[in-house]
Design an enzyme around this catalytic site. Sequence first.
Site, PDB file in Angstrom:
ATOM      1  N   SER A   1       0.814  -1.221   0.000  1.00  0.00           N
ATOM      2  CA  SER A   1       0.000   0.000   0.000  1.00  0.00           C
ATOM      3  C   SER A   1       0.848   1.272   0.000  1.00  0.00           C
ATOM      4  O   SER A   1       1.852   1.370   0.710  1.00  0.00           O
ATOM      5  CB  SER A   1      -0.894   0.005   1.243  1.00  0.00           C
ATOM      6  OG  SER A   1      -1.681   1.166   1.248  1.00  0.00           O
TER       7      SER A   1
ATOM      8  N   ALA B   1       6.643  10.750   4.871  1.00  0.00           N
ATOM      9  CA  ALA B   1       5.576  11.211   5.768  1.00  0.00           C
ATOM     10  C   ALA B   1       4.476  11.770   4.874  1.00  0.00           C
ATOM     11  O   ALA B   1       4.188  12.962   4.889  1.00  0.00           O
ATOM     12  CB  ALA B   1       6.108  12.271   6.734  1.00  0.00           C
ATOM     13  N   ILE B   2       3.907  10.880   4.049  1.00  0.00           N
ATOM     14  CA  ILE B   2       2.891  11.321   3.087  1.00  0.00           C
ATOM     15  C   ILE B   2       1.620  11.745   3.825  1.00  0.00           C
ATOM     16  O   ILE B   2       0.986  12.747   3.461  1.00  0.00           O
ATOM     17  CB  ILE B   2       2.549  10.188   2.073  1.00  0.00           C
ATOM     18  CG1 ILE B   2       3.819   9.657   1.379  1.00  0.00           C
ATOM     19  CG2 ILE B   2       1.499  10.657   1.051  1.00  0.00           C
ATOM     20  CD1 ILE B   2       4.507  10.581   0.434  1.00  0.00           C
TER      21      ILE B   2
ATOM     22  N   ASN C   1      -6.674  -0.931   1.433  1.00  0.00           N
ATOM     23  CA  ASN C   1      -5.962  -0.617   2.680  1.00  0.00           C
ATOM     24  C   ASN C   1      -6.732   0.488   3.403  1.00  0.00           C
ATOM     25  O   ASN C   1      -6.978   1.549   2.838  1.00  0.00           O
ATOM     26  CB  ASN C   1      -4.532  -0.179   2.320  1.00  0.00           C
ATOM     27  CG  ASN C   1      -3.704   0.224   3.519  1.00  0.00           C
ATOM     28  OD1 ASN C   1      -3.754   1.361   3.981  1.00  0.00           O
ATOM     29  ND2 ASN C   1      -2.921  -0.703   4.033  1.00  0.00           N
TER      30      ASN C   1
ATOM     31  N   CYS D   1      -2.675   5.268  12.788  1.00  0.00           N
ATOM     32  CA  CYS D   1      -3.156   6.639  13.057  1.00  0.00           C
ATOM     33  C   CYS D   1      -2.847   6.999  14.510  1.00  0.00           C
ATOM     34  O   CYS D   1      -3.156   6.221  15.412  1.00  0.00           O
ATOM     35  CB  CYS D   1      -4.657   6.729  12.835  1.00  0.00           C
ATOM     36  SG  CYS D   1      -5.324   8.354  13.195  1.00  0.00           S
TER      37      CYS D   1
ATOM     38  N   LYS E   1      -2.423  -5.041   9.388  1.00  0.00           N
ATOM     39  CA  LYS E   1      -1.022  -4.685   9.108  1.00  0.00           C
ATOM     40  C   LYS E   1      -0.361  -4.144  10.368  1.00  0.00           C
ATOM     41  O   LYS E   1      -0.798  -3.136  10.928  1.00  0.00           O
ATOM     42  CB  LYS E   1      -0.993  -3.646   7.989  1.00  0.00           C
ATOM     43  CG  LYS E   1       0.412  -3.271   7.573  1.00  0.00           C
ATOM     44  CD  LYS E   1       0.404  -2.573   6.242  1.00  0.00           C
ATOM     45  CE  LYS E   1       1.766  -2.146   5.797  1.00  0.00           C
ATOM     46  NZ  LYS E   1       1.729  -1.484   4.499  1.00  0.00           N
TER      47      LYS E   1
ATOM     48  N   GLY F   1       8.878  -5.670   3.660  1.00  0.00           N
ATOM     49  CA  GLY F   1       9.991  -4.877   4.182  1.00  0.00           C
ATOM     50  C   GLY F   1      11.274  -5.091   3.407  1.00  0.00           C
ATOM     51  O   GLY F   1      11.940  -6.111   3.554  1.00  0.00           O
ATOM     52  N   GLY F   2      11.572  -4.148   2.535  1.00  0.00           N
ATOM     53  CA  GLY F   2      12.873  -4.144   1.863  1.00  0.00           C
ATOM     54  C   GLY F   2      13.044  -5.179   0.773  1.00  0.00           C
ATOM     55  O   GLY F   2      14.179  -5.443   0.355  1.00  0.00           O
TER      56      GLY F   2
HETATM   57  C1  LIG Z   1       5.563   6.478   0.085  1.00  0.00           C
HETATM   58  C2  LIG Z   1       4.970   5.415   0.963  1.00  0.00           C
HETATM   59  C3  LIG Z   1       3.600   5.445   1.257  1.00  0.00           C
HETATM   60  C4  LIG Z   1       3.024   4.450   2.070  1.00  0.00           C
HETATM   61  N1  LIG Z   1       1.684   4.485   2.329  1.00  0.00           N
HETATM   62  C5  LIG Z   1       1.110   3.478   3.069  1.00  0.00           C
HETATM   63  C6  LIG Z   1      -0.306   3.443   3.275  1.00  0.00           C
HETATM   64  O1  LIG Z   1      -1.073   4.276   2.767  1.00  0.00           O
HETATM   65  N2  LIG Z   1      -0.814   2.442   4.062  1.00  0.00           N
HETATM   66  C7  LIG Z   1      -0.013   1.468   4.620  1.00  0.00           C
HETATM   67  O2  LIG Z   1      -0.525   0.578   5.306  1.00  0.00           O
HETATM   68  N3  LIG Z   1       1.333   1.469   4.397  1.00  0.00           N
HETATM   69  C8  LIG Z   1       1.898   2.436   3.647  1.00  0.00           C
HETATM   70  N4  LIG Z   1       3.255   2.421   3.402  1.00  0.00           N
HETATM   71  C9  LIG Z   1       4.094   1.320   3.957  1.00  0.00           C
HETATM   72  C10 LIG Z   1       4.360   0.240   2.893  1.00  0.00           C
HETATM   73  O3  LIG Z   1       3.163  -0.343   2.447  1.00  0.00           O
HETATM   74  C11 LIG Z   1       5.306  -0.861   3.441  1.00  0.00           C
HETATM   75  O4  LIG Z   1       4.717  -1.456   4.571  1.00  0.00           O
HETATM   76  C12 LIG Z   1       6.670  -0.304   3.827  1.00  0.00           C
HETATM   77  O5  LIG Z   1       7.113   0.661   2.893  1.00  0.00           O
HETATM   78  C13 LIG Z   1       7.739  -1.389   3.966  1.00  0.00           C
HETATM   79  O6  LIG Z   1       7.980  -2.070   2.742  1.00  0.00           O
HETATM   80  P1  LIG Z   1       9.200  -1.696   1.747  1.00  0.00           P
HETATM   81  O7  LIG Z   1      10.446  -1.679   2.568  1.00  0.00           O
HETATM   82  O8  LIG Z   1       9.177  -2.774   0.691  1.00  0.00           O
HETATM   83  O9  LIG Z   1       8.882  -0.343   1.191  1.00  0.00           O
HETATM   84  C14 LIG Z   1       3.848   3.416   2.600  1.00  0.00           C
HETATM   85  C15 LIG Z   1       5.224   3.397   2.288  1.00  0.00           C
HETATM   86  C16 LIG Z   1       5.787   4.369   1.469  1.00  0.00           C
HETATM   87  C17 LIG Z   1       7.249   4.287   1.154  1.00  0.00           C
END
Ligand SMILES: Cc1cc2nc3c(=O)[nH]c(=O)nc-3n(C[C@H](O)[C@H](O)[C@H](O)COP(=O)(O)O)c2cc1C
Length: 305
Positions: A20, A69-70, A98, A129, A165, A243-244
């Site tokens: 997400s 920090a979107i 999500n 939140c 999650k 994660g990663g």
């Molecule tokens: C730009 C950005 C926006 C994200 N927005 C959400 C979100 O709206 N809801 C959510 O549950 N996680 C959000 N995440 C978290 C990701 O879904 C994921 O759990 C996290 O980035 C770890 O995975 P990665 O290391 O593969 O990026 C966001 C992550 C990033 C980088």
Amino acid sequence: MDMQTSFGGLTLKNPVMTASGTFGFGLEFAPYGDLKRLGGLVAKGLSLKPREGNPMPRLAETPCGMLNAIGIQNPGVEHFVRTVLPSLPWKDVAVVANLYACDAEEFGELAGVLAGEEGIAALEVNVSCPNVKEGGIAFGQDPKQIGRVTEAVKRNAGGKHVMVKLSPNVTDITVCARAAAEGGADSLSLINTLSGMAVDIRRRRPRLANVIGGLSGPAIKPVALRCVHQVVQSVDIPVVGIGGIASAEDALEFLLVGAHAVQVGTANFLRPDFSFGLADDMAALLEEIGAESLEAFRGSLQMEF
Ligand SMILES: Cc1cc2nc3c(=O)[nH]c(=O)nc-3n(C[C@H](O)[C@H](O)[C@H](O)COP(=O)(O)O)c2cc1C
């Protein structure tokens, strides 16, 4: 090799999902590959009302990872259901919504809006939140709240699969996992981002307007693997690893510790076509290392040396 995976009543043609917030609503990535090649597509976080998100700057690069920090910028759930969902190939790829809300009732209401939507295969509950009533501590850090939110979503989900999650920003993630399982979650996905910060010594300012953001990308993979390993040992419900992940080997590491599927996040920004070929790459690698099947490989981590 057959890459289909089923868990908690959800069937994915392969274990690759997009995480997400990192894949938009999917259509943004359609120019880079066939969405139908994905096992699942988790849409960006949806709230009841549209949200503008946090002020800029809200992204910062760090070595081996990214801070964001979107603030769950999104056009609201009704817009998604009316104008986006019909364009997604939901018959061929499991579309997961999500959900983001700030109390259990609002989570329940959101689930209710999506309960009757044929195109939604599952609901993923984002419990990060900050809870104003509880003094700003995020839902995801309070097992009682996780249980309450999970129950509210499950009650209103019309029988849809509910995936909770989890946040890694806690002392013991297994306590949160058990709270979600007891609340009726069908599966868990983990991890969300790790709380982090970056500063600029020349401007003498934080790099994010929000000061603190969420760290994602290769830097967090060892933490994510540890969390998935611990949670798989602690609950009886299936786990999706996040994660990663930036290679087939990374993805298989999560399956080896027991995850039923994986989600790809930050890697989508570096290589927008990455997720589309990942399941094929995983299948080839499983064959190369002599695994009999996906199912036989999953959770087959040997602990003795
Ligand atoms: C730009 C950005 C926006 C994200 N927005 C959400 C979100 O709206 N809801 C959510 O549950 N996680 C959000 N995440 C978290 C990701 O879904 C994921 O759990 C996290 O980035 C770890 O995975 P990665 O290391 O593969 O990026 C966001 C992550 C990033 C980088």
